[in-house]
Structure formats: C-alpha cells, structure tokens
Design an enzyme around this catalytic site. Structure first.
Site, PDB file in Angstrom:
ATOM      1  N   CYS A   1       5.897  51.491   5.081  1.00  0.00           N
ATOM      2  CA  CYS A   1       6.832  50.467   4.805  1.00  0.00           C
ATOM      3  C   CYS A   1       6.334  50.194   3.230  1.00  0.00           C
ATOM      4  O   CYS A   1       5.330  49.743   3.095  1.00  0.00           O
ATOM      5  CB  CYS A   1       6.717  49.362   5.906  1.00  0.00           C
TER       6      CYS A   1
ATOM      7  N   LYS B   1       2.039   4.635   1.723  1.00  0.00           N
ATOM      8  CA  LYS B   1       2.172   5.316   2.986  1.00  0.00           C
ATOM      9  C   LYS B   1       2.004   6.784   3.106  1.00  0.00           C
ATOM     10  O   LYS B   1       2.702   7.534   2.599  1.00  0.00           O
ATOM     11  CB  LYS B   1       3.498   5.035   3.415  1.00  0.00           C
TER      12      LYS B   1
ATOM     13  N   CYS C   1      12.355  49.362   6.060  1.00  0.00           N
ATOM     14  CA  CYS C   1      11.749  50.371   6.619  1.00  0.00           C
ATOM     15  C   CYS C   1      12.553  50.976   7.686  1.00  0.00           C
ATOM     16  O   CYS C   1      12.461  52.074   8.274  1.00  0.00           O
ATOM     17  CB  CYS C   1      10.461  51.039   6.447  1.00  0.00           C
TER      18      CYS C   1
ATOM     19  N   CYS D   1      13.215  46.316  10.316  1.00  0.00           N
ATOM     20  CA  CYS D   1      12.559  45.920   8.832  1.00  0.00           C
ATOM     21  C   CYS D   1      13.713  46.342   7.875  1.00  0.00           C
ATOM     22  O   CYS D   1      14.205  47.402   7.946  1.00  0.00           O
ATOM     23  CB  CYS D   1      11.517  46.726   8.711  1.00  0.00           C
TER      24      CYS D   1
ATOM     25  N   CYS E   1       6.500  43.951  10.670  1.00  0.00           N
ATOM     26  CA  CYS E   1       7.169  45.184  10.698  1.00  0.00           C
ATOM     27  C   CYS E   1       5.799  46.027  10.944  1.00  0.00           C
ATOM     28  O   CYS E   1       4.762  45.893  10.581  1.00  0.00           O
ATOM     29  CB  CYS E   1       7.707  45.714   9.341  1.00  0.00           C
TER      30      CYS E   1
ATOM     31  N   TYR F   1      -7.242   1.716   6.171  1.00  0.00           N
ATOM     32  CA  TYR F   1      -6.260   0.747   5.636  1.00  0.00           C
ATOM     33  C   TYR F   1      -6.161  -0.585   6.625  1.00  0.00           C
ATOM     34  O   TYR F   1      -5.264  -1.439   6.822  1.00  0.00           O
ATOM     35  CB  TYR F   1      -4.922   1.123   5.158  1.00  0.00           C
TER      36      TYR F   1
ATOM     37  N   GLU G   1       0.826  -1.295   0.070  1.00  0.00           N
ATOM     38  CA  GLU G   1      -0.086   0.024   0.265  1.00  0.00           C
ATOM     39  C   GLU G   1       0.672   1.395  -0.079  1.00  0.00           C
ATOM     40  O   GLU G   1       2.003   1.231   0.393  1.00  0.00           O
ATOM     41  CB  GLU G   1      -1.039   0.086   1.425  1.00  0.00           C
TER      42      GLU G   1
ATOM     43  N   LYS H   1      10.662   3.642   3.210  1.00  0.00           N
ATOM     44  CA  LYS H   1      10.488   5.119   3.092  1.00  0.00           C
ATOM     45  C   LYS H   1      11.282   5.810   1.901  1.00  0.00           C
ATOM     46  O   LYS H   1      12.490   5.118   1.581  1.00  0.00           O
ATOM     47  CB  LYS H   1      11.000   5.793   4.514  1.00  0.00           C
TER      48      LYS H   1
ATOM     49  N   ASP I   1       0.977  10.307   3.884  1.00  0.00           N
ATOM     50  CA  ASP I   1       1.861  11.203   5.047  1.00  0.00           C
ATOM     51  C   ASP I   1       0.739  12.137   5.540  1.00  0.00           C
ATOM     52  O   ASP I   1       0.620  13.506   5.199  1.00  0.00           O
ATOM     53  CB  ASP I   1       2.822  11.995   4.223  1.00  0.00           C
TER      54      ASP I   1
HETATM   55  P1  AMP Z   1       5.771   5.568  11.168  1.00  0.00           P
HETATM   56  O1  AMP Z   1       4.968   6.952  11.507  1.00  0.00           O
HETATM   57  O2  AMP Z   1       6.771   5.721  10.274  1.00  0.00           O
HETATM   58  O3  AMP Z   1       6.325   4.956  12.329  1.00  0.00           O
HETATM   59  O4  AMP Z   1       4.826   5.022  10.387  1.00  0.00           O
HETATM   60  C1  AMP Z   1       3.480   4.356  10.778  1.00  0.00           C
HETATM   61  C2  AMP Z   1       2.358   5.150  10.599  1.00  0.00           C
HETATM   62  O5  AMP Z   1       2.316   5.278   8.871  1.00  0.00           O
HETATM   63  C3  AMP Z   1       1.148   4.455  11.122  1.00  0.00           C
HETATM   64  O6  AMP Z   1       0.929   5.070  12.109  1.00  0.00           O
HETATM   65  C4  AMP Z   1       0.234   5.299   9.973  1.00  0.00           C
HETATM   66  O7  AMP Z   1      -0.173   6.291  10.540  1.00  0.00           O
HETATM   67  C5  AMP Z   1       1.073   5.718   8.869  1.00  0.00           C
HETATM   68  N1  AMP Z   1       0.144   5.064   7.340  1.00  0.00           N
HETATM   69  C6  AMP Z   1       0.300   5.475   6.312  1.00  0.00           C
HETATM   70  N2  AMP Z   1      -0.138   4.675   5.549  1.00  0.00           N
HETATM   71  C7  AMP Z   1      -0.424   3.723   5.995  1.00  0.00           C
HETATM   72  C8  AMP Z   1      -0.874   2.501   5.299  1.00  0.00           C
HETATM   73  N3  AMP Z   1      -1.228   2.378   3.998  1.00  0.00           N
HETATM   74  N4  AMP Z   1      -0.773   1.353   6.220  1.00  0.00           N
HETATM   75  C9  AMP Z   1      -0.606   1.204   7.697  1.00  0.00           C
HETATM   76  N5  AMP Z   1       0.045   2.649   8.096  1.00  0.00           N
HETATM   77  C10 AMP Z   1      -0.199   3.749   7.227  1.00  0.00           C
HETATM   78 ZN    ZN Z   2       8.687  47.891   7.239  1.00  0.00          ZN
END
Ligand code: AMP
Ligand code: ZN
Length: 673
Positions: free
Chosen positions: A432, A115, A411, A408, A426, A225, A113, A314, A117
C-alpha cells in the site's frame, strides 16, 4: 549503618526529593539536575529495597508506579461530589446573582476561578499524608485510584507544613497540558496506537489505567479548588482563606483566581479569560463563581443537584457553520485510516479552516453525515477543528449518507477493524503506497536510524521513480549512483552526503533498528525492552507470543503484533537482507579471547572506585578469565568486588546474603596475577 542511621538517611532523602518535586512541579523551578535527582532517587530505592520495614508507602519512589490494579475498589464519598450549575450568558449569571442576593443580602464577595477541563478527583489526607484518591464516579461513589494518583508529581504525598487538620478531603481537577497531549498523541499515532480526541479524554483514560507505571509515564497535573473537613469553620471563615492555606501546605492552586466585590467584577474576569484562555498551557471551558464566605455558603445551601452558592459560566466555543464538501480517508504508516472532512473554507478563531478531523467510523456514524451537509465546526480545545453536529434544517432533499469505505482508498485492499478498536486498518502492509513510503520515512527518522542526507521528500521522490520500494532498497542506493545522478536537483555532493549517512546508520544499535522497523505498537521504550531482553532478532523471532508477553510491561496485543510481524515471510527476508548489509540485529557483545579459565562459572559484581584499575579494566580482567558480570546482588552471586565509596545499600545486602566481599588484590590473587 545502624538501624537508626538508615532510618535517618531514608527520611533525609525522602524530604529532599519531596522538596525538589514540589519546587519543580508546583512552582516550576528547577533546583537540581535530572541526573542528580535520579541518583538520589536510586539511592533511596536501594535503601527501601534493603529495608522494607522502613519504606514509606508515600515515598517519592512510589511516583514511578508499578502496581497493577485488576479492578478499582468502589468508595462512597463522605461529602457527595455534586456538579455545578451552568450558565451561558450574562443574563443567566445575573439571575444567579439575584437569587444569591435574595437569600444573603448584598454584603458578600465572590471568588472567581478558572474552570479546568479535566476530571474531578477527591483526595483524602490523614496526618498530612495522602491516603486515598477517588474519582467522582456518579457523585455518590467513585473508583479508588490511589496508586495512579501517587504518580502525579504535583500532588503532595506528604504535606510541607504542620498547620493542617488531622483529616481532610481536598478536591480538584486532573488534567493534561496541551503540549504533553500533542506530543503523546503524536507518539501514539506513530506507533499505531489509538489517539485521544482531546486532553481531557487522555487524562480520563490515563487515570483509569490498571498499570500505574504507564500512568507515571504520562504527565498529568492537578489543580486543587475545594477543601472539606469537619469543623472547617473553626480554622477558616472563607473559601479564599482555605485556598491560601492549602497552597502553603504544598498543593497546586491556580494563580488565576480572583476575589470579586460584585457581579460586574465577575464579568470583567470572564471577559479577560474569554480571550486570554488561548494562551494558557491547559484547557479551560469556563469559569467558576463561588460565594466566598463559609457561613453564607451554609445559608445558601444546596439544591438536589448543585450548590446554591456556586455556579459556572461556560465559554462559548467559537463555532461556525460551513458546508461539508467531501470526506477523504488518509492511510498512515501503520495502515490506520483517518477520515478527514473537507470543508468549504471558513474563518474560525482567527484562522481559515478547510479541514477537520472526524476520528473514525463511529464518529461519522454518530454525526450521521450526508453529502453537502451544512455542519457546525468548533475549534475543539483550540487544537484541532472538529465537526460538532449537522444543521438538519439545511440538509438537501437528495442528500445521501456517507458510508465508511470497505476498501483501502490507496490500494483497494479490504479494510479490517480489530475487535475493540475504533480504527480501520489497511492490512496490505507491504503493498500500500502510503504505508510503504510512511514506513521508510519512519525508518530514517531521527530517533530511529537517523540517516543524514536523506529526507522525507527524497523518500517520496525515489519511491515514485521506482528506486525505493522498501527499507532494504535504501542500502542498495549506492549501487544506483548513475540513476541518482540523473535526478533533478540532486547534485553529486548531496549523493555523497546521503550515501555517507546511509553507511553510518549501519552502526545504530539493535534497539534502534527494532524501533525503526515500524512494528505496530512498538515504540521507543518497547523496542528497548525487547532488545535488552531477547538480545538478538533470532531469539525474538522464534519466541512464542506468550514468551514475548512475559517480558515486563509488554502486553498481549504488543506481543501478538511483534510475533506476527517478524514471522511474516516478507519481513524475514527483508531482515535477512538488512543483516547482510551489516545492520545491527544483536546487542553487541564483545568477543573475548580468554586468557585462562580460572574464573569459569563464577559471577561477579563490581561496585565503588579502585586505586589501581578502572571499573572497565576490572571487568575486562574478569571476563578474560572466564568470569561473568551480573547486574545485581543475589544469594547466587559469587563475589562482590568492592572498592571505595561503594553505596551502603549494596554492602549491607551482600553481607546479609553472605556474598563474599573481595577487593582488587583478592581478585588478582584468584587468577594468580
Ligand atoms: P460540570 O461538569 O459542567 O457540572 O461542572 C462541574 C465540574 O467542573 C466539577 O465537577 C469539577 O470537576 C469541574 N471544575 C473545574 N474547575 C473547577 C473549579 N475551579 N472549581 C470547581 N469545580 C471545577
Ligand atoms: Zn492500502
């Protein structure tokens, strides 16, 4: 309508709205116009207001938020929210694969899957209804953010099918799409609010807001997920099956998920997404690999911190080394100072990078930047290049640290930093140069005064030539036609055009003018709220901070900023001059010459359609005879003028409150017409 009919109507509208929501936010298909959707939503809202006994806490009307949470409750997770192991190389991933094989042998599959962010969330459903949403917190316990979660349109409040366990927990990631991040951050910058460094911080900051209505205004999304229930294996034998099932129940499951037969297939998945991730509308920082079979997952079990049956890989952020040549400090329209790193140009992720954002003084201090430092630069989330850290080995012996300026750069005013804010300002708002130019550019913007024939560059040129020094001067330009004719590249036609545009802008309504003034923290919506509440600039100027803050959705910081701005003598005189030029500083209320006083002191509300008059005509008749129109039904309302096809909610409410209901004939009789 009978009680049963009302209940049925509520159920029908709820189902329809849930369906449209799902189609739009999960499947990205639009089946109904925004207008029609809003109409249905309003109808449901009215019914719920009238019959709170039938209102469902999971109604689609709850998506707009409104509840204020002063402190989130802490909730213990039934199944701890563990983190995942991290791998950064093929070798480390091969080691993971070896460890798995040692325990369960060679006969298994992986699910790969993306990951995402964002921030992880755990949702609990009972009998197909969302009952709780809790953040990860420390993994053992997190914050109950249910009211905020309900505003996320792609999270189902009630499920679509019936084949789900009575109670289950589902986990996923809340995130903000890149486009929404850029748009909202730009808006924040324009309004002088603090910006967020990346979409993840924006999403995390949003989910912790106490005002759920504000959460609803910030578009968040969520991919699910993991499914947890008692006796999960009775229903499913693999993770893959569970994902298919939850997708059917109505959850947003990412399509970019793959079943892999061995680690080499996992590697191809990684390779593909390492480049393809740049084309996604959201940010991912790697991929997650999970052993598919539940029995095998159980066999593998957990370490103290992580599951042994899953790990993450990662992506390496594209990172380069270059030299920090200098730091410049840009002053924006609201006076906020943004430090920018000037770099020795370097190629990064396909583009040449010369500059990188440093956000604020805290960031410069954290990085401990010195002159001529060699720095690592990453394309943070593919959006804005970012200085990550310093290569200390290459620091020059005579390097000296950068100090944030106290004055600043434009100015020389002494910079200030408000308590609790990371940004320096500022304070010299009206003296300014970048603030003066920025304010005028904001003023003429499309969502503000929308002045045709006058653009940002012209503003800058005119400022340099001494023709413009504040927004008032824009309206005096027509008195300087001769000066304008002397300007290079400025023909008579453009002059005429510009003057026409400037004249036309005088018709812009009060709320636009208020927004155009560029008061810090006063964006488009805040300006609208203030305008409709106070009706005119004088009422707003004389209001106390407390009075301003008592307007719904206006916080203390905004109120202070508005009060401070409007009461500064320089601004008061500017506003007076703008008034003299004919700009709108009040909500236009039609002047009426009364034909009689026969309706004086009486309030009216019109609803439905009429045979002989339009609603506007009826309004005019009422007002011409001294009556007053109001917006909603209350016990104080004197008359509800009801036509055909009037909404049932209004009728029922009026009956309940014993408001006299009259038709158009009755109205005419009241004034002897
Ligand atoms: P880390 O924060 O680096 O330990 O990674 C774990 C976190 O990745 C989990 O707590 C989830 O919040 C996140 N995450 C994002 N995508 C997924 C996914 N497809 N499956 C499981 N965890 C995921
Ligand atoms: Zn200024």
């Amino acid at each position: 309508m009978s009680a049963v009919e009302i209940q049925e109507k509520i159920a029908q509208l709820t189902q329809e709205l849930n369906h449209y929501n799902y189609q739009y936010y999960v499947l990205a298909q639009s089946l109904i116009s925004d207008y029609d959707f809003d109409q249905k939503l309003k109808e449901l809202e009215a019914l719920e207001l009238q019959y709170p006994q039938f209102a469902d806490p999971n109604s689609p009307t709850q998506r707009v938020g409104g509840d204020i949470t002063s402190k989130f409750n802490t909730v213990k997770h039934r199944w701890p929210m563990l983190s995942l192991g991290n791998t950064y190389s093929q070798d480390e991933l091969r080691d993971f694969d070896q460890r798995v094989r040692k325990i369960i042998g060679d006969d298994f599959q992986y699910v790969c899957e993306l990951k995402f962010d964002g921030l992880s969330i755990s949702l609990t459903y009972q009998n197909g209804r969302l009952v709780q949403g809790v953040t990860r917190g420390d993994g053992t316990q997190g914050d109950d953010v249910t009211t905020n979660i309900k505003t996320i349109r792609s999270i189902p409040l009630t499920l679509k099918t019936t084949d789900f366990p009575e109670e289950f927990e589902i986990r996923g990631e809340i995130f903000m799409h890149k486009s929404a991040f850029l748009r909202l951050n730009k808006e924040r910058e324009e309004n002088g609010d603090q910006t967020y460094a990346n979409p993840r911080n924006f999403a995390a900051g949003t989910i912790k807001l106490q005002d759920s209505a504000e959460v609803a205004r910030r578009p968040l999304d969520c991919f699910l997920y993991f499914l947890y229930t008692e006796n999960r294996r009775k229903q499913f034998t693999t993770h893959w099956e569970s994902l298919e099932a939850v997708r059917n129940w109505g959850f947003h499951v990412c399509d970019h998920t793959k079943l892999c037969n061995d680690i080499s297939e996992v590697f191809s998945f990684i390779d593909y997404w390492d480049t393809e991730r740049h084309n996604l509308s959201y940010e991912i920082d790697g991929i997650v690999i999970k052993v598919n079979d539940y029995a095998q997952q159980e066999e593998l079990s957990f370490t103290a911190k992580n599951p042994r049956w899953a790990t993450s890989y990662k992506f390496k952020a594209e990172r380069v080394e270059t030299i920090l040549k200098s730091i410049s400090y840009q002053v924006g329209r609201t006076g906020a100072v943004t430090p920018v790193a000037n770099l020795q140009p370097v190629l990064l992720a396909g583009t040449t990078v010369k500059r990188a954002s440093l956000h604020n003084a805290n960031e410069i201090a954290r990085l401990d930047l010195h002159t001529q430092d060699t720095v690592y630069v990453e394309k943070g989330g593919e959006i804005i290049p970012k200085v990550i850290s310093v290569n200390l080995e290459k620091r020059l012996p005579d390097a000296s640290p950068f100090h944030y300026p106290t004055l600043c750069p434009e100015c020389q005013s002494k910079l200030i930093r408000e308590e609790g804010e990371a940004v320096h300002y500022c304070p010299n708002e009206d003296g300014c140069p970048p603030q003066i130019v920025g304010k005028m550019q904001h003023f003429i913007g499309r969502k503000m005064m929308d002045i045709e024939g006058l653009g940002n560059e012209t503003i800058e040129t005119f400022f340099k030539k001494g023709l413009l020094s504040n927004v008032v001067d824009i309206y005096a330009l027509k008195e300087h036609e001769e000066d304008l004719q002397q300007m290079e590249r400025f023909g008579q036609k453009s002059i005429d055009n510009m003057i026409k545009g400037i004249e036309k802008s005088k018709q812009k309504p009060f709320e636009k003018v208020l927004f155009a003034l560029g008061i810090r923290h006063v964006g488009e919506t805040i300006a609208k709220k203030l305008a409709s509440y106070f009706k005119n600039i004088d009422a707003l100027t004389t209001a106390t901070i407390e009075e301003i803050a008592s307007v719904p959705d206006i916080g203390g910081r905004i109120a202070e900023s508005v009060h401070h701005y409007l009461n500064a003598p320089a601004h008061r005189s500017q506003i007076e001059k703008l008034k003299e030029y004919g700009l709108q500083f009040a909500i236009e209320e039609k002047e009426v010459v009364l034909e009689s006083n026969s309706l004086e002191g009486k309030t009216f509300l019109i609803s439905g359609v009429f045979a002989d008059f339009s609603r506007e005509e009826l309004t005019a008749i009422i007002e011409n005879h001294g009556g007053k129109m109001v917006g909603s039904i209350s016990a104080k309302l004197n008359y509800l003028v009801a036509g055909d096809k009037m909404g049932p909610a209004k009728l029922i409410k009026a009956e309940k409150l014993q408001v006299p209901i009259i038709n158009e004939r009755d109205l005419l009789a009241l004034i002897n017409m």
